[in-house]
Design a protein around this motif. Structure first.
Motif, PDB file in Angstrom:
ATOM      1  N   VAL A 104      89.979  25.635  -4.630  1.00  8.02           N
ATOM      2  CA  VAL A 104      91.171  25.367  -5.478  1.00  8.02           C
ATOM      3  C   VAL A 104      92.520  25.430  -4.577  1.00  8.02           C
ATOM      4  CG1 VAL A 104      90.230  25.173  -7.728  1.00  8.02           C
ATOM      5  CG2 VAL A 104      91.593  27.215  -6.691  1.00  8.02           C
ATOM      6  N   ILE A 105      93.112  24.375  -4.410  1.00 11.83           N
ATOM      7  CA  ILE A 105      94.530  24.223  -3.721  1.00 11.83           C
ATOM      8  C   ILE A 105      95.690  24.430  -4.516  1.00 11.83           C
ATOM      9  CG2 ILE A 105      95.768  23.322  -1.806  1.00 11.83           C
ATOM     10  CD1 ILE A 105      93.025  22.360  -0.619  1.00 11.83           C
ATOM     11  N   PHE A 106      96.438  25.247  -4.692  1.00 10.81           N
ATOM     12  CA  PHE A 106      97.510  25.175  -5.566  1.00 10.81           C
ATOM     13  C   PHE A 106      98.726  24.469  -4.655  1.00 10.81           C
ATOM     14  CE2 PHE A 106      95.712  29.114  -7.382  1.00 10.81           C
ATOM     15  CZ  PHE A 106      95.116  28.516  -8.360  1.00 10.81           C
ATOM     16  N   SER A 107      99.310  23.340  -5.543  1.00  9.00           N
ATOM     17  CA  SER A 107     100.370  22.495  -4.720  1.00  9.00           C
ATOM     18  C   SER A 107     101.659  23.002  -4.765  1.00  9.00           C
ATOM     19  CB  SER A 107     100.156  21.088  -5.215  1.00  9.00           C
ATOM     20  OG  SER A 107     100.518  21.053  -6.755  1.00  9.00           O
ATOM     21  N   ASP A 108     102.072  23.830  -5.867  1.00  8.73           N
ATOM     22  CA  ASP A 108     103.589  24.018  -5.834  1.00  8.73           C
ATOM     23  C   ASP A 108     103.898  25.502  -5.605  1.00  8.73           C
ATOM     24  OD1 ASP A 108     106.049  24.437  -7.069  1.00  8.73           O
ATOM     25  OD2 ASP A 108     105.689  23.240  -8.967  1.00  8.73           O
ATOM     26  N   ARG A 109     104.705  25.603  -4.652  1.00  6.91           N
ATOM     27  CA  ARG A 109     105.212  26.959  -4.044  1.00  6.91           C
ATOM     28  C   ARG A 109     105.988  27.702  -5.340  1.00  6.91           C
ATOM     29  NH1 ARG A 109     108.583  25.306   0.790  1.00  6.91           N
ATOM     30  NH2 ARG A 109     108.831  27.488   1.220  1.00  6.91           N
ATOM     31  N   ARG A 110     106.379  27.102  -6.190  1.00  4.02           N
ATOM     32  CA  ARG A 110     106.947  27.929  -7.240  1.00  4.02           C
ATOM     33  C   ARG A 110     106.362  28.403  -8.389  1.00  4.02           C
ATOM     34  NH1 ARG A 110     112.444  27.237  -5.778  1.00  4.02           N
ATOM     35  NH2 ARG A 110     112.636  25.312  -4.389  1.00  4.02           N
ATOM     36  N   GLN A 111     104.672  27.914  -8.392  1.00  4.79           N
ATOM     37  CA  GLN A 111     104.011  28.095  -9.531  1.00  4.79           C
ATOM     38  C   GLN A 111     103.088  29.019  -9.092  1.00  4.79           C
ATOM     39  OE1 GLN A 111     102.914  24.574 -11.438  1.00  4.79           O
ATOM     40  NE2 GLN A 111     104.633  24.632 -12.664  1.00  4.79           N
ATOM     41  N   ALA A 112     102.699  30.062 -10.129  1.00  2.00           N
ATOM     42  CA  ALA A 112     101.593  31.031  -9.860  1.00  2.00           C
ATOM     43  C   ALA A 112     100.161  30.614  -9.875  1.00  2.00           C
ATOM     44  CB  ALA A 112     101.660  32.289 -10.925  1.00  2.00           C
ATOM     45  N   GLY A 113      99.207  30.937  -9.843  1.00  2.00           N
ATOM     46  CA  GLY A 113      97.965  30.437  -9.614  1.00  2.00           C
ATOM     47  C   GLY A 113      97.259  30.208 -11.248  1.00  2.00           C
ATOM     48  N   ILE A 114      96.124  31.198 -11.473  1.00  4.39           N
ATOM     49  CA  ILE A 114      95.330  31.296 -12.585  1.00  4.39           C
ATOM     50  C   ILE A 114      95.719  32.515 -13.489  1.00  4.39           C
ATOM     51  CG2 ILE A 114      93.117  31.199 -13.443  1.00  4.39           C
ATOM     52  CD1 ILE A 114      92.279  30.176 -10.923  1.00  4.39           C
ATOM     53  N   ASN A 115      96.050  32.265 -14.910  1.00  2.00           N
ATOM     54  CA  ASN A 115      96.324  33.204 -15.595  1.00  2.00           C
ATOM     55  C   ASN A 115      95.337  33.289 -16.800  1.00  2.00           C
ATOM     56  OD1 ASN A 115      97.554  35.319 -16.964  1.00  2.00           O
ATOM     57  ND2 ASN A 115      99.640  34.428 -17.461  1.00  2.00           N
ATOM     58  N   PHE A 116      94.732  34.334 -16.765  1.00  2.00           N
ATOM     59  CA  PHE A 116      93.700  34.303 -18.169  1.00  2.00           C
ATOM     60  C   PHE A 116      94.276  35.449 -19.212  1.00  2.00           C
ATOM     61  CE2 PHE A 116      90.760  33.724 -14.567  1.00  2.00           C
ATOM     62  CZ  PHE A 116      89.732  32.954 -15.157  1.00  2.00           C
ATOM     63  N   ARG A 117      94.683  35.104 -20.440  1.00  2.00           N
ATOM     64  CA  ARG A 117      95.230  35.741 -21.274  1.00  2.00           C
ATOM     65  C   ARG A 117      94.456  36.165 -22.469  1.00  2.00           C
ATOM     66  NH1 ARG A 117     100.868  31.948 -21.619  1.00  2.00           N
ATOM     67  NH2 ARG A 117     101.761  32.388 -19.747  1.00  2.00           N
ATOM     68  N   GLY A 118      94.667  37.410 -22.659  1.00  2.00           N
ATOM     69  CA  GLY A 118      93.844  37.886 -23.919  1.00  2.00           C
ATOM     70  C   GLY A 118      92.206  37.507 -24.001  1.00  2.00           C
ATOM     71  N   CYS A 119      91.663  37.189 -22.710  1.00  2.00           N
ATOM     72  CA  CYS A 119      90.200  37.002 -22.711  1.00  2.00           C
ATOM     73  C   CYS A 119      89.582  38.231 -22.776  1.00  2.00           C
ATOM     74  CB  CYS A 119      90.002  36.292 -21.329  1.00  2.00           C
ATOM     75  SG  CYS A 119      90.960  34.655 -21.262  1.00  2.00           S
ATOM     76  N   GLU A 120      88.145  37.973 -23.005  1.00  2.00           N
ATOM     77  CA  GLU A 120      87.075  39.205 -23.294  1.00  2.00           C
ATOM     78  C   GLU A 120      85.775  38.557 -22.445  1.00  2.00           C
ATOM     79  OE1 GLU A 120      86.405  40.778 -26.873  1.00  2.00           O
ATOM     80  OE2 GLU A 120      88.655  40.889 -27.458  1.00  2.00           O
ATOM     81  N   ASN A 121      85.225  39.418 -21.677  1.00  2.00           N
ATOM     82  CA  ASN A 121      84.131  39.167 -21.052  1.00  2.00           C
ATOM     83  C   ASN A 121      83.783  37.748 -20.337  1.00  2.00           C
ATOM     84  OD1 ASN A 121      83.225  41.688 -22.006  1.00  2.00           O
ATOM     85  ND2 ASN A 121      82.780  40.907 -24.250  1.00  2.00           N
ATOM     86  N   VAL A 122      84.760  37.509 -19.542  1.00  2.00           N
ATOM     87  CA  VAL A 122      84.860  36.174 -19.112  1.00  2.00           C
ATOM     88  C   VAL A 122      84.344  36.448 -17.521  1.00  2.00           C
ATOM     89  CG1 VAL A 122      86.242  34.125 -17.974  1.00  2.00           C
ATOM     90  CG2 VAL A 122      86.251  35.124 -20.435  1.00  2.00           C
ATOM     91  N   THR A 123      83.417  35.864 -16.884  1.00  3.36           N
ATOM     92  CA  THR A 123      83.190  35.850 -15.394  1.00  3.36           C
ATOM     93  C   THR A 123      83.610  34.616 -14.566  1.00  3.36           C
ATOM     94  OG1 THR A 123      81.085  37.045 -15.902  1.00  3.36           O
ATOM     95  CG2 THR A 123      81.014  36.221 -13.915  1.00  3.36           C
ATOM     96  N   LEU A 124      84.184  34.921 -13.615  1.00  3.74           N
ATOM     97  CA  LEU A 124      84.500  33.754 -12.640  1.00  3.74           C
ATOM     98  C   LEU A 124      83.840  34.243 -11.253  1.00  3.74           C
ATOM     99  CD1 LEU A 124      86.178  31.386 -11.714  1.00  3.74           C
ATOM    100  CD2 LEU A 124      87.993  32.999 -11.031  1.00  3.74           C
ATOM    101  N   LYS A 125      83.147  33.125 -10.663  1.00  6.85           N
ATOM    102  CA  LYS A 125      82.080  33.369  -9.593  1.00  6.85           C
ATOM    103  C   LYS A 125      82.624  32.374  -8.347  1.00  6.85           C
ATOM    104  CE  LYS A 125      77.784  33.844 -10.203  1.00  6.85           C
ATOM    105  NZ  LYS A 125      76.496  33.380 -10.822  1.00  6.85           N
ATOM    106  N   GLY A 126      82.532  32.952  -7.189  1.00  7.02           N
ATOM    107  CA  GLY A 126      82.571  32.183  -5.951  1.00  7.02           C
ATOM    108  C   GLY A 126      83.846  31.261  -5.776  1.00  7.02           C
ATOM    109  N   LEU A 127      84.764  31.401  -6.446  1.00 10.34           N
ATOM    110  CA  LEU A 127      86.205  30.646  -6.230  1.00 10.34           C
ATOM    111  C   LEU A 127      86.786  30.788  -5.096  1.00 10.34           C
ATOM    112  CD1 LEU A 127      87.687  28.315  -7.313  1.00 10.34           C
ATOM    113  CD2 LEU A 127      89.122  30.092  -8.496  1.00 10.34           C
ATOM    114  N   ARG A 128      87.297  29.750  -4.327  1.00 12.39           N
ATOM    115  CA  ARG A 128      88.064  30.249  -3.157  1.00 12.39           C
ATOM    116  C   ARG A 128      89.503  29.361  -3.433  1.00 12.39           C
ATOM    117  NH1 ARG A 128      86.161  28.323   2.532  1.00 12.39           N
ATOM    118  NH2 ARG A 128      86.348  26.305   1.800  1.00 12.39           N
ATOM    119  N   ILE A 129      90.412  30.196  -3.157  1.00 11.56           N
ATOM    120  CA  ILE A 129      91.883  29.768  -3.570  1.00 11.56           C
ATOM    121  C   ILE A 129      92.790  29.642  -2.236  1.00 11.56           C
ATOM    122  CG2 ILE A 129      94.144  30.419  -4.608  1.00 11.56           C
ATOM    123  CD1 ILE A 129      92.341  31.819  -6.896  1.00 11.56           C
ATOM    124  N   ARG A 130      93.586  28.641  -2.102  1.00 11.47           N
ATOM    125  CA  ARG A 130      94.337  28.403  -1.085  1.00 11.47           C
ATOM    126  C   ARG A 130      95.719  27.958  -1.582  1.00 11.47           C
ATOM    127  NH1 ARG A 130      90.402  25.657   3.646  1.00 11.47           N
ATOM    128  NH2 ARG A 130      89.297  27.435   4.133  1.00 11.47           N
TER     129      ARG A 130
END
Length: 639
Positions: A104-130
């Motif tokens: 995933v390529i984040f386009s906005d320099r003024r915005q943060a990336g991914i925010n998980f809020r109040g989540c439980e037992n969530v798995t994120l696998k293999g993602l590449r961030i640029r």
């Protein structure tokens, strides 16, 4: 990364084709539309990813698979008053997001990336961030003022030139590299707010006090500079529990690459990577910084993180930091306290009933602990006096959180004492088999308890490889370390930044507490307790290799020091440290040395161990460390 040809899928088509959802095992799905060229040559519109993941979660699916590809995440208008994020996932539970092969390529320099809020037992696998645009910038020094008041920097092609935008560059904190960019030389900073002139579109002049003699900066014409942008987060877990990040990488981060704050914690980070981003289109030079701040940052979690097999390199700040926060005592009467909580703590009350608070007097010495019976927020409270000016973070009255606390027993606390919550410092953390390379601050910075640091390789850090200290007055980050095991790590060529300052201390591995303003280490016995430093290998580290102050119950055993102190050093002399001592002990008690060995020490080593008169009950000074000659065979072979 190539930006052409550009393929944009509409969100509806993306929802229909891009996601496969499964319950127990993946189901088959339509293949993405074929596009000529490698996956890196195609950029897909990622605007439908968010809704599709939420729809799958709402349908009760246990997992989601995102087919491999490169997805550009557009800018998102946040709700009023909220932080700007490209993606926000709230209250997800028991879900696996398999993003193997996905960028995933984040386009906005003024915005943060991914925010998980109040989540439980969530798995994120293999993602590449640029990032579409580098959040750091860099260039070459083309001129230095003869009076050493400014430097002129030609910004490299492909990197941001808008240095005058203080929302993107709130300060000028730069790192100095040799002309080929391969060797870090030091840091060059300007006052904040900095003064600059744009001489040409890609040529800037920056005025810096660190050239004028107040602080020496080893910069020369031809050197390369790289400076950080504003600090955001690439992946954050906010008040989450039991998150799992497997094989996730951040390439060119915007601040805190991995960031967790508040909640039950207990998150796992396995085989994750923080590294340099790709060379921008049209650029001639690869990035010199991997992220603008920490590789991993944990604050206020009730259970510490587990990091296994991760890799961090080129971070502009600490690779790994774990801590809680202090509250400031305003009034005390028996078991009843008035406190000012840290304004950025994830819990507005700073503690819950049942939490244990540890108290520290105005000298920073541990003074007892008690359990919170009740805690409420005070809305109209007026403190009888302003806070001590030493406590930088408590000076703004508009941000004050005043608390009424009842403890399970009396504490003879005084105004100006600090309280650290032992249940929100990430206790029980593990950092195992990780690799940390060429960070521009510390390698691992734990301010926690009941932790394990084991089997890691730490090399080329600007400051200590492992540093344990409570930052009481500067950042108000808790706490002292206790019941901590540091074993079987390799620490090689670290503590390269020899600048003086309250937060800069000698040592490849440091365990200390410093009294800002007082200019001294916290007197014995401080607050560190029960630390085991065992079986570690220190290779080619100049200056003090292990520094211990403000601690009680430290065991240093079976460590090997290979070719230490090849270059004599004065680093630490300003703080009363003997830079010729391999191990320096001060303001501490109950220290044991045994089974340690030194192989081929250099001319900088004047003595193996120095215990000052304030280091009491030290055993093994005579026989706990011995010099071995010649150099071991594995080092001769260059292993």
């Amino acid at each position: 990364m190539k930006n052409t040809p550009l393929c944009r899928w509409c969100p509806a088509l993306l929802s229909a084709l891009v996601l496969m959802v499964f319950c127990g095992a993946p189901l088959s799905a339509s293949s993405p539309v074929a596009v000529a060229g490698s996956p890196e040559a195609v950029i897909l519109d990622g605007s439908g990813l968010h809704a599709s993941i939420l729809e799958a979660a709402a349908a009760g699916k246990s997992g989601i698979v995102i087919p491999p590809g490169v997805y550009r995440m557009p800018s998102v208008v946040p709700p009023k008053g909220e932080e700007p994020w490209h993606l926000v996932f709230a209250n997800l539970k028991n879900l696996e997001i398999d993003a193997t092969g996905v960028t995933v390529i984040f386009s906005d320099r003024r915005q943060a990336g991914i925010n998980f809020r109040g989540c439980e037992n969530v798995t994120l696998k293999g993602l590449r961030i640029r990032r579409e645009t580098p959040t750091c910038s860099q260039g070459r020094v083309v001129a230095i003022d003869p009076l050493r008041k400014y430097v002129d920097v030609r910004i490299d092609k492909g990197y941001p030139t808008d240095l005058g935008d203080k929302t993107l560059y709130p300060h000028f904190w730069s790192n100095i590299f040799t002309p080929d960019g391969k060797t870090w030389k030091g840091q060059l900073r300007a006052p904040t707010p900095y003064v600059w002139e744009q001489l040409e579109p890609d040529l800037v002049r920056v005025f810096t006090y660190e050239l004028s003699g107040e602080i020496y900066a080893p910069v020369e014409v031809g050197d390369r500079l790289a400076w950080r942008g504003s600090v955001l987060s690439d992946i954050r877990s906010t008040r989450c529990t039991g998150m799992r990040f497997i094989g996730v990488s951040v390439e060119g981060g915007a601040g805190m690459a991995f960031h967790e704050t508040g909640g039950g914690g207990g998150h796992l980070y396995k085989d994750c990577i923080v590294t340099y981003g790709p060379t921008p289109p049209g650029a001639e030079f690869a990035p010199l910084l991997a992220t603008t701040a920490d590789g991993f940052h944990s604050s206020d979690t009730r259970r510490g993180p587990v990091l296994e097999g991760c890799r961090f390199e080129g971070t502009d700040d600490d690779a790994i930091a774990i801590h809680g926060n202090y509250s400031l005592i305003i009034e005390s009467q028996g078991a009843s306290l008035k406190m000012r909580g840290f304004q950025e703590a994830s819990n507005v009350l700073s503690a819950n009933p049942g939490d244990t608070l540890r108290f520290y007097d105005t000298a920073g010495v541990f003074a007892g602990e008690a359990v919170v019976r009740s805690i409420t927020r005070l809305t109209d409270y007026q403190p009888p006096a302003p806070p001590d000016p030493r406590y930088r973070v408590f000076q703004d009255p508009s941000r004050a959180r005043y608390l009424d606390v009842v403890l399970d027993r009396e504490i003879a606390a005084q105004p100006g004492w600090l309280a650290g919550n032992m249940d929100t410092i990430g206790r029980g953390f593990v950092v195992r088999n990780c690799t940390i390379l060429h960070t521009h601050a510390r390698g691992i910075l734990p301010k926690s308890a009941e932790g394990l640091i084991e089997g890691n390789l730490i090399e080329g850090t600007a400051r200590a490889a492992i540093e344990m200290l409570p930052e009481m007055t500067w950042w108000s980050e808790a706490d002292y370390c206790h019941d901590l095991v540091i074993r079987n790590n390799t620490i090689r060529g670290v503590s390269l930044n020899r600048r003086t300052g309250d937060l800069r201390h000698p040592g490849a591995l440091t365990l200390f507490a410093w009294r800002n303003g007082a200019g001294a280490y916290v007197p014995s016995p401080g607050g560190h307790r029960n630390i085991l430093i065992e079986g570690n290998r220190f290779e080619r580290n100049d200056g003090v290799n292990i520094l211990v102050t403000s601690a009680k119950g430290v065991e240093i055993k079976n460590n090997t020091f290979v070719s230490p102190m090849n270059t004599p050093s004065d680093f630490g002399r300003d703080k009363g440290v003997n830079p010729g001592a391999l191990i320096w002990l001060h303001e501490s008690a109950d220290i044991t040395l045994s089974g340690n060995r030194i192989e081929s020490p250099g001319p900088g080593m004047q003595k193996p161990v120095e215990a000052t008169p304030t280091a009491r009950d030290v055993s093994g000074l005579d026989n706990g460390i011995r010099i071995i000659e010649p150099l071991s065979q594995d080092v001769k072979k260059g292993s």
